[in-house]
Motif scaffolding. Sequence first.
Motif, PDB file in Angstrom:
ATOM      1  N   LYS A  36      -7.175  -0.449  -4.438  1.00  0.00           N
ATOM      2  CA  LYS A  36      -7.947  -0.681  -5.671  1.00  0.00           C
ATOM      3  C   LYS A  36      -7.124  -0.270  -6.891  1.00  0.00           C
ATOM      4  CE  LYS A  36     -12.337   0.258  -7.976  1.00  0.00           C
ATOM      5  NZ  LYS A  36     -12.069  -0.785  -8.908  1.00  0.00           N
ATOM      6  N   PHE A  37      -6.385   0.845  -6.791  1.00  0.00           N
ATOM      7  CA  PHE A  37      -5.525   1.285  -7.886  1.00  0.00           C
ATOM      8  C   PHE A  37      -4.474   0.223  -8.198  1.00  0.00           C
ATOM      9  CE2 PHE A  37      -1.533   3.203  -9.287  1.00  0.00           C
ATOM     10  CZ  PHE A  37      -1.951   3.855 -10.440  1.00  0.00           C
ATOM     11  N   GLU A  38      -3.813  -0.300  -7.159  1.00  0.00           N
ATOM     12  CA  GLU A  38      -2.775  -1.313  -7.363  1.00  0.00           C
ATOM     13  C   GLU A  38      -3.345  -2.579  -7.992  1.00  0.00           C
ATOM     14  OE1 GLU A  38      -1.020  -1.715  -3.482  1.00  0.00           O
ATOM     15  OE2 GLU A  38       0.182   0.099  -3.729  1.00  0.00           O
ATOM     16  N   LYS A  39      -4.586  -2.925  -7.647  1.00  0.00           N
ATOM     17  CA  LYS A  39      -5.236  -4.105  -8.210  1.00  0.00           C
ATOM     18  C   LYS A  39      -5.635  -3.884  -9.673  1.00  0.00           C
ATOM     19  CE  LYS A  39      -9.528  -6.184  -7.785  1.00  0.00           C
ATOM     20  NZ  LYS A  39     -10.804  -5.827  -7.329  1.00  0.00           N
ATOM     21  N   ASP A  40      -6.113  -2.674 -10.002  1.00  0.00           N
ATOM     22  CA  ASP A  40      -6.636  -2.387 -11.342  1.00  0.00           C
ATOM     23  C   ASP A  40      -5.577  -1.921 -12.340  1.00  0.00           C
ATOM     24  OD1 ASP A  40      -9.080  -3.090 -10.368  1.00  0.00           O
ATOM     25  OD2 ASP A  40      -9.879  -1.053 -10.252  1.00  0.00           O
ATOM     26  N   MET A  41      -4.370  -1.580 -11.878  1.00  0.00           N
ATOM     27  CA  MET A  41      -3.317  -1.130 -12.790  1.00  0.00           C
ATOM     28  C   MET A  41      -2.677  -2.338 -13.479  1.00  0.00           C
ATOM     29  SD  MET A  41       0.124   1.090 -12.026  1.00  0.00           S
ATOM     30  CE  MET A  41       1.087  -0.268 -11.408  1.00  0.00           C
ATOM     31  N   LYS A  42      -2.590  -2.273 -14.824  1.00  0.00           N
ATOM     32  CA  LYS A  42      -1.966  -3.361 -15.557  1.00  0.00           C
ATOM     33  C   LYS A  42      -0.450  -3.195 -15.616  1.00  0.00           C
ATOM     34  CE  LYS A  42      -3.876  -5.287 -19.314  1.00  0.00           C
ATOM     35  NZ  LYS A  42      -4.502  -5.342 -20.640  1.00  0.00           N
ATOM     36  N   LYS A  43      -0.003  -2.000 -16.074  1.00  0.00           N
ATOM     37  CA  LYS A  43       1.437  -1.788 -16.226  1.00  0.00           C
ATOM     38  C   LYS A  43       1.756  -0.306 -16.282  1.00  0.00           C
ATOM     39  CE  LYS A  43       1.239  -2.139 -21.252  1.00  0.00           C
ATOM     40  NZ  LYS A  43       1.698  -2.833 -22.436  1.00  0.00           N
ATOM     41  N   ILE A  44       3.038  -0.006 -16.075  1.00  0.00           N
ATOM     42  CA  ILE A  44       3.525   1.363 -16.203  1.00  0.00           C
ATOM     43  C   ILE A  44       3.966   1.539 -17.649  1.00  0.00           C
ATOM     44  CG2 ILE A  44       5.271   3.025 -15.469  1.00  0.00           C
ATOM     45  CD1 ILE A  44       5.311   1.493 -12.757  1.00  0.00           C
ATOM     46  N   ILE A  45       3.379   2.506 -18.340  1.00  0.00           N
ATOM     47  CA  ILE A  45       3.708   2.740 -19.747  1.00  0.00           C
ATOM     48  C   ILE A  45       4.942   3.624 -19.866  1.00  0.00           C
ATOM     49  CG2 ILE A  45       2.887   3.801 -21.890  1.00  0.00           C
ATOM     50  CD1 ILE A  45       0.051   2.955 -21.008  1.00  0.00           C
ATOM     51  N   LYS A  46       4.965   4.712 -19.098  1.00  0.00           N
ATOM     52  CA  LYS A  46       6.066   5.674 -19.177  1.00  0.00           C
ATOM     53  C   LYS A  46       6.368   6.219 -17.799  1.00  0.00           C
ATOM     54  CE  LYS A  46       7.366   9.971 -21.422  1.00  0.00           C
ATOM     55  NZ  LYS A  46       6.901  11.138 -22.125  1.00  0.00           N
ATOM     56  N   LYS A  47       7.630   6.158 -17.415  1.00  0.00           N
ATOM     57  CA  LYS A  47       8.058   6.717 -16.143  1.00  0.00           C
ATOM     58  C   LYS A  47       8.226   8.233 -16.304  1.00  0.00           C
ATOM     59  CE  LYS A  47       9.249   4.517 -12.974  1.00  0.00           C
ATOM     60  NZ  LYS A  47       8.469   4.207 -11.787  1.00  0.00           N
ATOM     61  N   GLU A  48       8.032   8.965 -15.209  1.00  0.00           N
ATOM     62  CA  GLU A  48       8.248  10.413 -15.208  1.00  0.00           C
ATOM     63  C   GLU A  48       9.722  10.670 -15.497  1.00  0.00           C
ATOM     64  OE1 GLU A  48       7.631  14.524 -14.790  1.00  0.00           O
ATOM     65  OE2 GLU A  48       6.232  12.887 -15.113  1.00  0.00           O
ATOM     66  N   GLU A  49       9.983  11.534 -16.453  1.00  0.00           N
ATOM     67  CA  GLU A  49      11.363  11.844 -16.816  1.00  0.00           C
ATOM     68  C   GLU A  49      11.920  12.915 -15.883  1.00  0.00           C
ATOM     69  OE1 GLU A  49      11.248  12.969 -20.902  1.00  0.00           O
ATOM     70  OE2 GLU A  49      10.486  11.022 -21.542  1.00  0.00           O
ATOM     71  N   THR A  50      13.116  12.654 -15.391  1.00  0.00           N
ATOM     72  CA  THR A  50      13.771  13.637 -14.514  1.00  0.00           C
ATOM     73  C   THR A  50      14.905  14.273 -15.273  1.00  0.00           C
ATOM     74  OG1 THR A  50      15.203  11.909 -13.626  1.00  0.00           O
ATOM     75  CG2 THR A  50      13.195  12.401 -12.400  1.00  0.00           C
TER      76      THR A  50
END
Length: 68
Positions: free
Chosen positions: A50-64
């Motif tokens: 359900k998360f994969e279906k409802d997610m539109k886009k990644i706004i910010k990746k986790e910074e390493t």
Amino acid sequence: MDKIFELGDIVEMKKTHPCGSKEWKIIRMGADIKIKCCICSRIVMIERNKFEKDMKKIIKKEETIENE
């Protein structure tokens, strides 16, 4: 269309949260995904598919940090 997301990423969901935000931070991953609202800090756990279906886009990746 393969959306690759990781722990700590900020994602935009299709539906708006009652507080007015569409931005969520991924705080736990597994068979279920736990996300935290970026405005009101409400935590919600939903099934991965359900998360994969409802997610539109990644706004910010986790910074390493790679400087150390």
